[in-house]
Design a protein around this motif. Structure first.
Motif, PDB file in Angstrom:
ATOM      1  N   ASN A  60     -48.074  91.145  -0.271  1.00 11.71           N
ATOM      2  CA  ASN A  60     -48.652  91.970  -1.594  1.00 11.71           C
ATOM      3  C   ASN A  60     -47.670  92.155  -2.660  1.00 11.71           C
ATOM      4  O   ASN A  60     -47.951  92.780  -3.596  1.00 11.71           O
ATOM      5  CB  ASN A  60     -49.061  93.285  -1.187  1.00 11.71           C
ATOM      6  N   GLY A  61     -46.455  91.495  -2.406  1.00 14.76           N
ATOM      7  CA  GLY A  61     -45.442  91.506  -3.372  1.00 14.76           C
ATOM      8  C   GLY A  61     -44.284  92.493  -3.322  1.00 14.76           C
ATOM      9  O   GLY A  61     -43.442  92.553  -3.925  1.00 14.76           O
ATOM     10  N   ARG A  62     -44.415  93.380  -2.326  1.00 15.29           N
ATOM     11  CA  ARG A  62     -43.361  94.410  -2.069  1.00 15.29           C
ATOM     12  C   ARG A  62     -42.289  93.908  -1.449  1.00 15.29           C
ATOM     13  O   ARG A  62     -42.431  92.968  -0.419  1.00 15.29           O
ATOM     14  CB  ARG A  62     -44.194  95.511  -1.313  1.00 15.29           C
ATOM     15  N   ILE A  63     -41.012  94.097  -1.871  1.00 16.08           N
ATOM     16  CA  ILE A  63     -39.628  93.710  -0.840  1.00 16.08           C
ATOM     17  C   ILE A  63     -39.079  95.238  -0.727  1.00 16.08           C
ATOM     18  O   ILE A  63     -39.415  96.138  -1.275  1.00 16.08           O
ATOM     19  CB  ILE A  63     -38.956  92.896  -1.845  1.00 16.08           C
ATOM     20  N   ALA A  64     -38.383  94.986   0.299  1.00 17.42           N
ATOM     21  CA  ALA A  64     -37.731  96.410   0.717  1.00 17.42           C
ATOM     22  C   ALA A  64     -36.397  96.066   1.629  1.00 17.42           C
ATOM     23  O   ALA A  64     -36.194  94.857   2.201  1.00 17.42           O
ATOM     24  CB  ALA A  64     -38.332  97.495   1.679  1.00 17.42           C
ATOM     25  N   ALA A  65     -35.438  96.747   1.652  1.00 14.42           N
ATOM     26  CA  ALA A  65     -34.116  96.842   2.242  1.00 14.42           C
ATOM     27  C   ALA A  65     -33.730  97.880   2.537  1.00 14.42           C
ATOM     28  O   ALA A  65     -33.836  99.024   2.303  1.00 14.42           O
ATOM     29  CB  ALA A  65     -33.014  95.997   1.287  1.00 14.42           C
ATOM     30  N   LEU A  66     -32.862  97.932   3.929  1.00 16.50           N
ATOM     31  CA  LEU A  66     -32.447  99.142   4.471  1.00 16.50           C
ATOM     32  C   LEU A  66     -30.988  99.083   5.141  1.00 16.50           C
ATOM     33  O   LEU A  66     -30.698  98.059   5.843  1.00 16.50           O
ATOM     34  CB  LEU A  66     -33.444  99.508   5.681  1.00 16.50           C
ATOM     35  N   VAL A  67     -30.273  99.987   5.034  1.00 16.71           N
ATOM     36  CA  VAL A  67     -28.960 100.051   5.542  1.00 16.71           C
ATOM     37  C   VAL A  67     -28.691 101.317   6.353  1.00 16.71           C
ATOM     38  O   VAL A  67     -29.152 102.462   5.767  1.00 16.71           O
ATOM     39  CB  VAL A  67     -27.592 100.023   4.611  1.00 16.71           C
ATOM     40  N   GLU A  68     -28.460 100.998   7.721  1.00 14.46           N
ATOM     41  CA  GLU A  68     -28.499 102.296   8.577  1.00 14.46           C
ATOM     42  C   GLU A  68     -27.005 102.309   9.172  1.00 14.46           C
ATOM     43  O   GLU A  68     -26.540 101.348   9.688  1.00 14.46           O
ATOM     44  CB  GLU A  68     -29.419 102.326   9.794  1.00 14.46           C
ATOM     45  N   GLN A  69     -26.292 103.525   9.154  1.00 17.14           N
ATOM     46  CA  GLN A  69     -24.969 103.742   9.582  1.00 17.14           C
ATOM     47  C   GLN A  69     -24.929 104.586  10.919  1.00 17.14           C
ATOM     48  O   GLN A  69     -25.567 105.674  10.435  1.00 17.14           O
ATOM     49  CB  GLN A  69     -24.016 104.090   8.461  1.00 17.14           C
ATOM     50  N   GLN A  70     -24.489 104.415  11.804  1.00 17.94           N
ATOM     51  CA  GLN A  70     -24.182 105.251  13.014  1.00 17.94           C
ATOM     52  C   GLN A  70     -22.810 105.991  12.724  1.00 17.94           C
ATOM     53  O   GLN A  70     -21.809 105.282  13.032  1.00 17.94           O
ATOM     54  CB  GLN A  70     -24.092 104.659  14.354  1.00 17.94           C
ATOM     55  N   ASN A  82     -62.502  90.342   4.528  1.00 11.42           N
ATOM     56  CA  ASN A  82     -62.219  89.030   4.551  1.00 11.42           C
ATOM     57  C   ASN A  82     -60.571  89.027   3.780  1.00 11.42           C
ATOM     58  O   ASN A  82     -60.447  88.073   3.011  1.00 11.42           O
ATOM     59  CB  ASN A  82     -63.132  88.253   3.768  1.00 11.42           C
ATOM     60  N   GLU A  83     -59.883  89.921   4.145  1.00 14.19           N
ATOM     61  CA  GLU A  83     -58.651  89.849   3.262  1.00 14.19           C
ATOM     62  C   GLU A  83     -57.354  89.640   4.594  1.00 14.19           C
ATOM     63  O   GLU A  83     -57.353  90.253   5.593  1.00 14.19           O
ATOM     64  CB  GLU A  83     -58.341  91.217   2.607  1.00 14.19           C
ATOM     65  N   THR A  84     -56.279  88.923   4.179  1.00 21.84           N
ATOM     66  CA  THR A  84     -55.484  88.642   5.120  1.00 21.84           C
ATOM     67  C   THR A  84     -53.930  88.954   4.353  1.00 21.84           C
ATOM     68  O   THR A  84     -53.804  88.416   3.246  1.00 21.84           O
ATOM     69  CB  THR A  84     -55.395  87.178   5.412  1.00 21.84           C
ATOM     70  N   GLY A  85     -53.072  89.529   4.859  1.00 16.45           N
ATOM     71  CA  GLY A  85     -51.875  89.881   4.503  1.00 16.45           C
ATOM     72  C   GLY A  85     -50.898  89.640   5.761  1.00 16.45           C
ATOM     73  O   GLY A  85     -51.088  89.815   6.671  1.00 16.45           O
ATOM     74  N   PHE A  86     -49.524  89.287   5.153  1.00 14.50           N
ATOM     75  CA  PHE A  86     -48.320  88.978   6.270  1.00 14.50           C
ATOM     76  C   PHE A  86     -47.070  89.730   5.901  1.00 14.50           C
ATOM     77  O   PHE A  86     -46.930  89.964   4.574  1.00 14.50           O
ATOM     78  CB  PHE A  86     -48.452  87.438   6.211  1.00 14.50           C
ATOM     79  N   THR A  87     -46.457  90.144   6.822  1.00 11.06           N
ATOM     80  CA  THR A  87     -44.951  90.640   6.392  1.00 11.06           C
ATOM     81  C   THR A  87     -43.828  90.105   7.369  1.00 11.06           C
ATOM     82  O   THR A  87     -44.222  89.740   8.580  1.00 11.06           O
ATOM     83  CB  THR A  87     -45.122  92.276   6.670  1.00 11.06           C
ATOM     84  N   LEU A  88     -42.872  89.646   6.594  1.00 13.35           N
ATOM     85  CA  LEU A  88     -41.520  89.078   7.318  1.00 13.35           C
ATOM     86  C   LEU A  88     -40.492  90.035   7.188  1.00 13.35           C
ATOM     87  O   LEU A  88     -40.299  90.671   5.900  1.00 13.35           O
ATOM     88  CB  LEU A  88     -41.205  87.683   6.611  1.00 13.35           C
ATOM     89  N   GLY A  89     -39.699  90.300   8.296  1.00 13.95           N
ATOM     90  CA  GLY A  89     -38.576  91.089   8.281  1.00 13.95           C
ATOM     91  C   GLY A  89     -37.249  90.365   9.173  1.00 13.95           C
ATOM     92  O   GLY A  89     -37.646  89.618  10.005  1.00 13.95           O
ATOM     93  N   LYS A 116     -31.351  95.933   7.263  1.00 20.87           N
ATOM     94  CA  LYS A 116     -32.813  95.159   7.423  1.00 20.87           C
ATOM     95  C   LYS A 116     -33.231  94.773   6.211  1.00 20.87           C
ATOM     96  O   LYS A 116     -32.968  95.471   5.002  1.00 20.87           O
ATOM     97  CB  LYS A 116     -33.665  96.187   8.042  1.00 20.87           C
ATOM     98  N   THR A 117     -34.076  93.950   5.913  1.00 27.02           N
ATOM     99  CA  THR A 117     -34.887  93.580   4.988  1.00 27.02           C
ATOM    100  C   THR A 117     -36.437  93.041   5.023  1.00 27.02           C
ATOM    101  O   THR A 117     -36.475  92.694   6.423  1.00 27.02           O
ATOM    102  CB  THR A 117     -34.150  92.131   4.267  1.00 27.02           C
ATOM    103  N   ARG A 118     -37.271  93.330   4.058  1.00 31.46           N
ATOM    104  CA  ARG A 118     -38.658  93.081   4.667  1.00 31.46           C
ATOM    105  C   ARG A 118     -39.253  92.610   3.258  1.00 31.46           C
ATOM    106  O   ARG A 118     -39.003  93.019   2.156  1.00 31.46           O
ATOM    107  CB  ARG A 118     -39.240  94.358   4.931  1.00 31.46           C
ATOM    108  N   ALA A 119     -40.261  91.616   3.346  1.00 29.13           N
ATOM    109  CA  ALA A 119     -41.215  90.950   2.255  1.00 29.13           C
ATOM    110  C   ALA A 119     -42.455  91.021   2.753  1.00 29.13           C
ATOM    111  O   ALA A 119     -42.646  90.375   3.716  1.00 29.13           O
ATOM    112  CB  ALA A 119     -40.418  89.792   1.787  1.00 29.13           C
ATOM    113  N   SER A 120     -43.278  91.138   1.834  1.00 33.09           N
ATOM    114  CA  SER A 120     -44.868  91.445   2.053  1.00 33.09           C
ATOM    115  C   SER A 120     -45.767  90.547   1.186  1.00 33.09           C
ATOM    116  O   SER A 120     -45.220  90.178  -0.024  1.00 33.09           O
ATOM    117  CB  SER A 120     -45.588  92.674   2.212  1.00 33.09           C
TER     118      SER A 120
END
Length: 280
Positions: free
Chosen positions: A194-204, A169-176, A188-192
């Motif tokens: 559960n308190g985790r945050i993340a970011a990413l930079v990709e270069q071609q 009976n657990e629910t979690g969500f992620t936005l990005g 790219k950015t992401r937040a969940s």
């Protein structure tokens, strides 16, 4: 939009790419010591051997291999494959039916070592040129995942995912979010929940070479949970002209797509850094 529904793994794929692709696969534990995680992921797909048939193979180090055959039709897609890492492989099969806008399908995994079905999942999706929504029932009907993807703003995409565990009976969500900047740079950015945050930079850097830098941390305890990573992606594909030349005696062109991704992630909680400095 594509002419057909694709394969089962295409359901919710665009949202997964925004929310999970190139990020650290396993968030570090704040109580862990310094760790390095390295992976090498290689994939090969051969098209056009038989009309509608594609052969896919993948190898991931630490050792995890898979070979799969895919058959694509205007109103359906079927896959069948097995793992290569053990003497008693896991056999997978999936099927999906629908159109370019709506699809529904199922996925099965049979463990030959136990003689039991290890997984059975089902999912459906609705998609347009800029929007995709999907609903999946996973982990033997214990988990429900809903996701959506929207790219109505030029060069920008937004994705969201909700997961619910029935037994716990657990629910979690992620936005990005994902945004394409000038010069082939993607952010790219992401937040969940559960308190985790993340970011990413990709270069071609080249038409066939991508380099990305990512960071992941728990917003409640950044100094003891931060993780950074570097990922390099090499892609190669036979062009349409080459396919026509190689298949001059065939009705359907033969093509091949190759990709190699090397990733390394580093975690060193702050308390271990301070302990090292005191020792020195």
């Amino acid at each position: 939009m594509s002419a057909g529904p694709g394969i089962y793994n295409d359901i919710g794929k665009r949202a997964r790419e925004v929310l999970h692709q190139c990020y650290p696969p396993n968030p570090p534990n704040s109580n862990s010591t310094q760790t390095f995680d390295m992976t090498l992921d290689s994939r090969c797909q051969i098209n056009g051997i038989v009309p509608g048939l594609r052969v896919f193979s993948g190898l991931r180090l630490p050792l995890e291999g898979k070979v799969e055959m895919r058959y694509l039709h205007e109103y359906g897609g079927i896959t069948a494959g097995m793992s290569l890492a053990t003497d008693q492989p896991v056999i997978n099969a999936s099927a999906v039916t629908g159109t370019g806008n709506f699809s529904i399908g199922g996925d099965l995994a049979f463990d030959s070592s136990t003689g039991m079905f290890d997984e059975y999942n089902a999912a459906l999706s609705f998609s347009t040129r800029t929007f995709m929504a999907s609903l999946a029932l996973n982990d033997k009907a214990d988990a429900v995942r809903a996701s959506c993807y929207w790219s109505g703003i030029p060069k920008t995409a937004v994705a969201a995912e909700v997961n619910h565990r029935m037994y716990d009976n657990e629910t979690g969500f992620t936005l990005g979010t994902q945004h394409l900047l000038f010069g082939g740079t993607t952010v790219k950015t992401r937040a969940s929940s559960n308190g985790r945050i993340a970011a990413l930079v990709e270069q071609q850097l080249l038409p066939w070479f991508y380099l990305s830098l990512t960071g992941d941390a728990n917003a409640r305890d950044v100094s003891n949970s931060a993780c950074i990573g570097v990922s390099a992606l090499l892609m190669s594909s036979i062009t349409n002209e080459e396919r026509k030349r190689l298949s001059s005696l065939r009705n359907d062109p033969i093509g091949a797509d190759l990709s190699f991704r090397f990733s390394i992630y580093h975690t060193q909680p702050a308390q271990h850094v301070r302990a090292k400095l005191k020792t020195n």
